[in-house]
Structure formats: C-alpha cells, structure tokens
Design an enzyme around this catalytic site. Structure first.
Site, PDB file in Angstrom:
ATOM      1  N   CYS A 171       0.804  -1.225   0.000  1.00  0.00           N
ATOM      2  CA  CYS A 171       0.000   0.000   0.000  1.00  0.00           C
ATOM      3  C   CYS A 171       0.837   1.275   0.000  1.00  0.00           C
ATOM      4  O   CYS A 171       0.342   2.342  -0.365  1.00  0.00           O
ATOM      5  CB  CYS A 171      -0.919   0.015   1.215  1.00  0.00           C
ATOM      6  SG  CYS A 171      -1.664  -1.594   1.582  1.00  0.00           S
ATOM      7  N   HIS A 306      -3.036   7.781   6.467  1.00  0.00           N
ATOM      8  CA  HIS A 306      -3.214   6.543   5.698  1.00  0.00           C
ATOM      9  C   HIS A 306      -4.696   6.168   5.712  1.00  0.00           C
ATOM     10  O   HIS A 306      -5.283   5.912   4.667  1.00  0.00           O
ATOM     11  CB  HIS A 306      -2.337   5.442   6.293  1.00  0.00           C
ATOM     12  CG  HIS A 306      -2.329   4.185   5.506  1.00  0.00           C
ATOM     13  ND1 HIS A 306      -1.938   4.130   4.185  1.00  0.00           N
ATOM     14  CD2 HIS A 306      -2.674   2.909   5.848  1.00  0.00           C
ATOM     15  CE1 HIS A 306      -2.023   2.892   3.743  1.00  0.00           C
ATOM     16  NE2 HIS A 306      -2.474   2.126   4.733  1.00  0.00           N
ATOM     17  N   HIS A 344      -9.466   2.242  -1.181  1.00  0.00           N
ATOM     18  CA  HIS A 344      -8.022   2.047  -1.017  1.00  0.00           C
ATOM     19  C   HIS A 344      -7.426   1.664  -2.365  1.00  0.00           C
ATOM     20  O   HIS A 344      -7.638   0.566  -2.870  1.00  0.00           O
ATOM     21  CB  HIS A 344      -7.780   0.946   0.012  1.00  0.00           C
ATOM     22  CG  HIS A 344      -6.360   0.805   0.441  1.00  0.00           C
ATOM     23  ND1 HIS A 344      -5.317   1.366  -0.240  1.00  0.00           N
ATOM     24  CD2 HIS A 344      -5.810   0.143   1.509  1.00  0.00           C
ATOM     25  CE1 HIS A 344      -4.181   1.070   0.369  1.00  0.00           C
ATOM     26  NE2 HIS A 344      -4.467   0.323   1.439  1.00  0.00           N
TER      27      HIS A 344
END
Length: 1014
Positions: A171, A306, A344
C-alpha cells in the site's frame, strides 16, 4: 534535505478522469465507489453475503472509467502489442505524458535526458491471467507484463535515460517511489523525475483475500476514523507527479504546486503479524521525516493520513500521531483521508494522497474528510491532539506545512512533509523584462494525425479561461508544450476570446485545413528577399518597434552604427514620421537599418535563411547577413552611397514599362542618356536617365498601347547619370573589408551568379542594371519553401510570384501594412511554424515575460479498446482456453486470415506474371499480421518503425513470416533486411530484387508508384 518542487501532475481516479475532476470530487466530498463493472468480472459469481470461503463480501469498489481505452497510435504501439500490454502500463504512459505537459514541458524535449521514472505498483493481475494462458504467450505478452516494465515502458517510449524502477511495498508503494525520486534528484542522478503509482483491479483476487482476512468492508467503502468503519474498499487509480529541485524550478520560472520538504521510510520489523501495523515504527517514521524536513510537529497544519478505515489500523495510526502531536495547545492537527472518497487504491494510494495534499496547498483549502461526521469515540482524537476535518479548512496566508502517511501491508512505512509553494514573486523574479503593449502571441498545437489535432483543438477551446484577458501566457505555454508532432496548427491571437473563437472556427468552419501543415520530410528552405529603395514611408515599422523588443534592439544597434556617418539618428527619423525619409541620403541608410534589424531579429527567433537576394540597395543588408560585410563597414558604405547620390544634380528620373528590353532597344539606341535600370520580370523593365529623354520614350510607348509608370525618385539610379559619384564612392568602398559569404548571396549585378563583393563590385552596383528577374529565377531553382521579404512593406514577393514559382511556396512579411506591429508579426511566425519552421519561441516574447499558465493536457483517443472481457471463470465453471478480447484486440492478436479453400498459403513467385502483385500483397499481409493491423491500414508509405511501432522482436517475426510465405526470396539476412525497413515499399522492392526482379532504388520507387496507383 533540499526542497523538491512538484511542478506538474496528472491523475485518474474513481469518478475523476483528470486532476480538475479529482479536486472537484474532493471539495464536494463525493463518492467514487460503484458496482464492479462488467468489463472486470461478474461480481455476483464471487459474492456471498455470509463471506464464505473463496468468496468476496462486496460487489462495490472504486473503479475508473475507460480503463480499456488506449491511444496506441499516439505512442506508435502496434495493436497486437497494445492488446498484450498490462493496462497499468498503458495508463502510466498516458498519465506521464499529461503530467509533463502540465509541468510546462514538451515530453519530446526530454528525449535523451537523464529524467528518472519511479513507479509504485502492488498488483500484476493482468500477468496472472495472460502469462498462465500458455498456448497464447507471445513475445509481446512477455514484454507487456512485469512490474519493472511499468517504469521501463515510460522510459522507453519517452526516451528517458535516468533511473527507471518499479517499487512494490504494497500500500505504500507509490509514496516510497516519490521518496526514492526525491533522493535521486538530490543525488543529481536526474534533473527531472516522474514519480507515481498505478492500480487496476483485473480480477477479484484481492477482494476475496481482504474478505478472508476480515479486512473487507461489505459496502466496498473505506470510512477513515469513523464509528462506522468496518474495513477496506478496493479502488483503482493512476497518478504521476513531475518533480524537480526547487532551485532549478524557480530559476526556470516554472509553476509549483507544492514543495516536498522531507520524507522518510522504515519497516515494522517483527511485530504481531506481517500484515499488522506497528505503532512504534509509524511514530518513528513520522519523527524521521520531520527531522529531515527541519520542521517541528507543531508546525504541521494538516495531515493526510493513511486512514484505511479498519478498526486496528485507525487505532494504531491515531496513537502514533498522538505520540508527536498530543501536546498541541489550542489547535489540534486536522486529519483526513482520501480513501473515504475513493477506496483504497493499493499501489496508487500514496500518490492519491500526495496529489490531494499538493492541490490543497495550491488552492489554499483542505477538503473535508468523507465519513468524518461520525468519528469513532474509541480513538480519542482530541486527547491525541487531532481532529477530523468535518468541513473544509481554509489555510491562512504564508507558508503552510502538511504531512502525508502511507503504510504498507507488509510493514514498509513512509511519511512525507510538504509545504506550500514559494510566493509568486520568487517564482517569477528571474528573467523579467520591461513590459510591452502587445498582449498576444501564437497559439500552437501539434498532433500525430489530423483527427487528433481536431480533437485537441476542441479540448483546448473548452478549457480556456473566460474573459478577454491577454493570450500571451497561453500562447507561450502552447509553444513550450504542444510541439513535436507531425501535424501542425498555429493561430495568432491577441486575447483569450479571440483565441477560443479561432480554435472553434478552425474545426467547425473547415478552416483547419488552411492552418494545418504536415511536417515536411526535409527541413524548410528559407529565402530572404531584401527590399530596395522606393519601399520607404514615413513612420515605417513603428508598430514593430513598439511591440517587439528584439526588433527594437537591432534597430537601435543599426542606428548606433549609422549615427557617426549621418550626424543624427536614423531611428528617430524613421519612427518619427519625418518626410526627409524620401531623400536619398536618408532613404538608403533607413532601408538598410530596417532590413538589418528585421533579419537579425529573425535570426535570433530561429528563422535563418538558406539563400539571400537583395534588390539594389537591399544587397547591403543582405551582405551583412551573409557575413560578407561587417555592420560598421556596411554603415559607412550605405551612408556614403546615399549622400553622394543626393549631391548629384537633379534632372534624372525613372520609368517602369510593361515591355521586354528587346522591345525597348530601338528607343534606347536613340536616347544615349537613358539606360535599363532594372529587369524585374519578363515584361517588367525599369528605365533610368534624363527626364526629357524619358518623357519622349513614355509618349512613344503610350502611343503603342504599352503601359508605363513614372517612379517618384530624386535621381536616375542605375544609369549613366551616376558616373560623377563613382570615383569618390570607390575610395570609400576600398576601405571596407570583405569576408567570405556564410550564406549563399545571389547577385543582381551578375543576374544571380554569386560574385566577389569587393570594392569594384560595389562601384559597379551603383550604375549597373538590377537583374532581379534572372537572380530570382536562380533563387526559385534552389527550391525555397518560404520567401521571407525583409523591408518596410512587401514588394519583391509579388515580383517573384510573377515568375511562377512551384505551388506551395509560402510568402511571409513581418509588416504587410503600414500599421503592422505585434499581431502581424505573430501571423508571420504562425505561417512559418505551420510550414515546418521551429522558432525560438522565447525570442517572440522577449521583454514581455507573460505569466506562465497551464494548458489542458493532451486529449487521447478512446476509439481503440484492449481488454480481456472475461479473464476469470466464474466458480464452478471451466476457464476459457483463451480470453475473449474486444474487436480491435482480436484483430491485433489473430494470425493473418487463412487463404480461401483450395488455394496455396505459400505465394508462388514463379506465377508472378499472372499475379503481379502477389509479392506485394504477401508482404502487406505479413506486416499487418505481425503488427495486428487491419490490412487496409498498411500502405507502401507506412514506415515500419515510426508509423507501425516495429521493434527487433517484430522484425524477427516478420522475417520468419516472409521466409515461410515467399520461399523464392530464400533465407533473409537481418543485416541486409534492417536497412530496407524504412518503409513497406522499400522492403517490397528489396524482396523483389531477391526474387529475381528489377533491382536498385529505381525498382523501389517504381514499386511504390505502381502500388500507390493500384
């Protein structure tokens, strides 16, 4: 660390096809999540509300539109290769190009530079599908997949030779890529860096994984720091930023979105699971980034977190932030996460956050965080010195510091500290000059095809700002960015409204073809024609002097050289409307000054002559441009010439007659005080001499019906009446040094043959006939593409036109009317650009420095689609032997069509008499098959490398196909074949030679002619 500037960016995210739409989505707190598109997979086949084994718990996600579209022709990628490319590579190619344009850079100008490419990527699902389809793995499938190729593909197609690498830290991949790019810039491994990330969900694999790991939100949406947070929602996207050392960006006057002050990367190490976050590592990476940026935590105004929206992830991130920010008094740190809007984006998540922060600093407002209205009380945000952004945060004036976190599933953490761009004064201080009245310029646009040009003209027209503001900034930006392609468009415009109307009418009214030029194969060949005496007028070139500082500089320079000999300023006389301009003593130096200034200004503009021709006194400025005379010597000669002629007694004149010299010979024989002064055309003769004698000749010619016209002159130039001044002029001429011509200069004394321009030549020049027509014929024979007339008004180009030059030769003049200024200059430069000339654009705007403006980036075609429609079989179903593809992709990957039943697949050259085009058609079919092109798109003029995208792998396959289908040519040598691969026609000619046909260049030319006519 030294600051790094973000000077350009581009992106595509769910519900946001470009940066403008992305910012709009963020400011509206909009949602880009939707149902899984049918193009990817049939979501219902993998959906199980109970979350059973092997199933996903959601049919929602953040998906981008038109992920299958790719403008392969723009990048010269064959359809067959385009169909094999991972769509992530295709997206990065287009986004990288647009990001460079947004930075005010023509991507083609970076070719060969040390520009680096750093790409964050986490998934490679296209390869999982296609590389396991073993019967259909080809060289194109192999090179079209792989993490490294996402970066290498950009470097290859843009010819960038700096570091090029792909980064997979899950990520955090794309933000780590930015960190590495910044370090490469600071280490001077590169001067520009493209950094970004990409993610395309081809299969439901990760959705199933997230479900099985208990990480997937049932509604497919991330809800960062919300009481409703229940997991991750998947998203796609691509984003690229253009990075440069801030000091270099400021020096070049580039616009800056934001500045990267520092960044840091670390790893969780061994924690409570490889996929679990680590609070201690997160707070340490924050502290390290602050130290490297030289900021204190209290200086940070807002944080793009995040923010995955998982219970564990949000809790640990808040505690890590609280460790550094809990002591803030009065103003908690504002936090949010773009994942609430998009989901995401995995490998592209970091770049999505970076672009959000950069745009927030640029617009001086931070969008509210979606799902912030119902924050999770267990997080105790206030106690940790934090607050969720429930409403937009307007940033105060002055420098603003922001943070950005991205944490990888495998434990690689990265934090970046950004700051608002320096003030506009710092960005524009370098190189600013005095202003000018002219606010226009030349808007340019290039494209690889006429249709692409039309598409982009409309895109630019639709993106222009409203109002009637000056167009110079937009024009200058287009000159810097929209260059390098085959088809050229140029439009002079004074203000934005005129520009918009011109762009739209160019398409809608069919005017495009008038302003469109396909870049010629050969470089344009430019002829400068220097006007002679008689073209002067009061106030000539005053508008050009006012509007173009470059012309101003060189007219001042000529004035300085002439002043010691004239005793006064020729510039002031020229521009002040003084009627003495018509007196020979001033007319000749004035015309010289204007011609010199225009030619020198054009030279700096990049418009340089290949051949020179001056009419009478025009030869003096031409001689300086050619390098035969210095400016000082020419100034001395021209002032002496004019003054000595002015001293001659009155009583002479000149007469223009529409007759040949032969038709006038008998009359001239009877009048010894009259001679031929100029031969301007087949029936354009100028006589010069005694006024009374000229009167008698004029009466006789008029009686015969011959058109005559008396010229308004003070003396009988180029006649025997000039004899009294010749000795005194010769003394001056002998003082001038003569150099060798650096540019061919055709002589009107010899009739075109270049002469030695010594003292004797200049003396002969005074009284000898001006053999302009002969010299012009020789000029035409040299093959000019442009006739650029140098002087106060156009005279000579019309004379040359009467000599019937080849069609397509363009005539250009900087001051076509007596009032001409900046707009006419722009029109002339536009004409030159359309004809293939590449001006030095900064010279057009010298002294103005219009504020830089960003243009809408290139509008790529979406006509061609490449996608596997059903790459994954539904549960319980057998996977297809070969993925179904779109119509274009099917044509690209299929073998050439089989021969009709009963016919031979191999072409028999021995029967070529019956089928004379058999070889040609076989080659066309082979080329089409290798590239995946429809056969009708291949012609003899098609260039295999530049037009069809052939590379070494495709050449070897083409060789094998030709050998199999045309056994008569034998085994082909790659060393012999490569030089013949410029065009399909040349290849056919070579193979015909090997097969026993005619050989040599003539055969190739004949093959192209015959096939074209067929």
């Amino acid at each position: 660390m030294k600051p790094i500037a973000i000077v350009g960016l581009d992106c595509r995210f769910p519900g946001a096809p470009d940066p403008g739409a992305y910012w709009d989505l963020l400011t509206r707190s909009a949602d880009g999540v939707r149902q899984v598109p049918e193009l990817r997979w049939r979501a219902s086949d993998f959906y199980d509300r109970a979350g059973g084994e092997g199933r996903s718990n959601t049919t929602q996600g953040g998906f981008i539109d038109d992920v299958d579209a790719f403008d392969n022709e723009f990048f010269t990628v064959s359809p067959r290769e385009a169909a094999a490319l991972d769509p992530q590579q295709r997206l990065l190619l287009q986004t990288s190009w647009r990001a460079l344009e947004d930075a005010g850079i023509s991507p083609k100008q970076l070719a060969g530079s040390n520009t680096g490419v750093f790409v964050g990527i986490m998934g490679n699902e296209w390869a999982q599908v296609h590389m396991t389809d073993y019967p259909n793995v080809t060289a194109q499938v192999g090179s079209g997949n792989g993490y490294c190729m996402t970066a290498n593909r950009v470097s290859y197609h843009l010819d960038l030779k700096g570091p090029s690498l792909a980064v997979d830290t899950a990520c955090s991949s794309s933000l780590v890529a930015v960190h590495l790019a910044c370090n490469a810039l600071l280490a001077e491994e590169c001067d520009y860096a493209l950094a970004g990330g990409v993610n395309v969900a081809v299969t439901p694999g990760l959705s199933i994984f997230y479900t099985q790991a208990g990480l997937s939100a049932p509604d497919g949406r991330c809800k960062p720091f919300s009481a409703d947070a229940d997991g991750i929602g998947r998203a796609e996207g691509v984003g690229v930023v253009v990075l440069r050392r801030l000091e270099d960006a400021i020096a070049d006057g580039q616009q800056v979105y934001a500045v990267i002050r520092g960044s840091a990367v670390n790893q969780d190490g061994r924690s409570n699971g490889i996929t679990a976050p680590n609070r201690w590592s997160q707070q340490e990476v924050l502290a390290a980034a602050y130290r490297r940026a030289g900021v204190e935590p209290a200086e940070v105004s807002f944080m793009e977190a995040h923010g995955t929206g998982t219970a564990l992830g949000d809790m640990i991130e808040v505690k890590a932030l609280g460790h550094l920010h809990a002591g803030r008094t009065g103003q908690p740190l504002a936090i949010g996460s773009v994942k609430g809007n998009l989901g995401h984006a995995e490998g592209a998540a970091g770049i999505a956050g970076l672009i959000k922060v950069a745009l927030s600093l640029h617009h001086r407002v931070v969008p509210a965080s979606r799902f912030a209205a119902k924050e999770n009380p267990k997080l105790q945000l206030a106690r940790n010195g934090l607050r969720l952004l429930k409403a937009p945060l307007r940033l105060p004036a002055g420098a603003t510091v922001a943070g950005l976190s991205s944490f990888g599933m495998g434990g690689t953490n990265v934090h970046t500290v950004l700051e608002s761009a320096p003030g506009s004064g710092a960005r524009t201080a370098a190189g600013r000059g005095r202003g000018a009245a002219h606010g226009g310029g030349v808007f340019t646009l290039t494209a690889p095809s006429p249709e692409a040009l039309r598409r982009n003209l409309l895109a630019q027209a639709g993106a222009l700002p409203r109002g009637r503001g000056p167009a110079a900034g937009l024009c200058r930006a287009s000159n810097q960015v929209k260059t390098g392609h085959r088809y050229r468009f140029a439009l002079p415009a004074r203000d934005v409204r005129e520009l918009e109307e011109g762009l739209r009418s160019a398409v809608a009214d069919g005017e495009l073809l008038a302003g469109l030029a396909e870049e010629p194969v050969a470089r344009p060949r430019i002829a400068f024609l220097f006007t002679g005496q008689g073209a002067q007028f009061e106030g000539m070139t005053a508008g050009l002097y006012r509007d173009w500082p470059l012309y101003r500089r060189f007219l001042d320079e000529a004035d300085e050289a002439l002043a010691p000999h004239l005793g006064e300023s020729i510039r002031d006389l020229v521009l002040g409307g003084d009627p003495r301009i018509h007196r020979t003593a001033f007319a000749q130096p004035a015309l010289f000054a204007v011609g010199y200034a225009q030619a020198r200004a054009l030279d700096v503009l990049g418009v340089r002559p290949d051949v020179l021709l001056g009419h009478s006194v025009g030869e003096f400025a031409a001689a300086v441009v050619a390098g035969v005379l210095s400016l000082a010597d020419a100034a001395r000669l021209i002032t002496a010439r004019g003054a000595l002629m002015q001293e001659l007694p009155a009583g002479g004149g000149m007469l223009s007659a529409r007759a040949t010299p032969q038709e006038l010979a008998e009359l001239l024989a009877a009048e010894p005080l009259v001679g031929v002064a100029a031969l301007n055309g087949p029936r354009a003769t100028v006589l010069s001499g005694d006024l009374a004698a000229l009167g008698r000749i004029a009466d006789t010619l008029a009686g015969r019906g011959t058109a005559v016209r008396r010229l308004q002159v003070s003396h009988a130039f180029h006649s025997p009446l000039m004899a009294p001044m010749l000795d005194r002029f010769a003394e001056v001429a002998r003082q001038a040094a003569t150099g060798r011509a650096g540019v061919p200069l055709l002589s009107t004394v010899t009739g075109g043959e270049p002469a030695t321009l010594d003292a004797d030549y200049w003396v002969r020049h005074v009284s000898a006939p001006v053999r302009f027509a002969e010299a012009a014929e020789r000029l035409i024979a040299s093959g000019p593409t442009h006739l650029v007339e140098i002087g106060p008004r156009p005279v000579l180009t019309s004379l040359v036109r009467r000599l019937r030059p080849p069609a397509g030769v363009r005539s250009v003049h900087l001051t076509p009317t007596e009032e001409s200024g900046g707009p006419e200059l722009d029109a002339a430069v536009a004409e030159l650009f359309r004809g293939g000339v590449d001006p030095v654009w900064e010279a057009l705007y010298e002294g103005r420095e219009p504020a830089p403006q960003r243009l809408s980036p290139y509008a790529f075609s979406t006509a061609h689609r490449y996608w596997s429609r059903n790459p994954v079989a539904a549960p319980g179903q057998a996977a297809p032997a070969r993925p179904a593809v779109s119509a274009v992709a099917a044509a690209a990957t299929a073998d050439p069509a089989p021969a009709p039943e009963g016919s031979a697949r191999v072409v028999d050259i021995d029967r070529s008499a019956k089928t004379p085009d058999a070889l040609a058609h076989a080659v066309l079919g082979a080329v089409a098959g290798v590239g995946g092109y429809p056969p009708e798109e291949i012609s003899v003029r098609s260039r295999l490398y530049q037009d069809l995208g052939f590379d070494s792998v495709m050449v070897m396959e083409l060789k094998s196909r030709i050998e199999a289908q045309l056994p008569a040519v034998g085994e082909l040598s790659v060393q012999e074949l490569l030089p013949r691969l410029s065009t399909v026609g040349e290849l056919v000619g070579h193979l015909r030679e090997l097969a026993g046909g005619a050989c040599g260049p003539a055969a190739v030319a004949e093959e192209q002619r015959r096939m074209t006519s067929a």
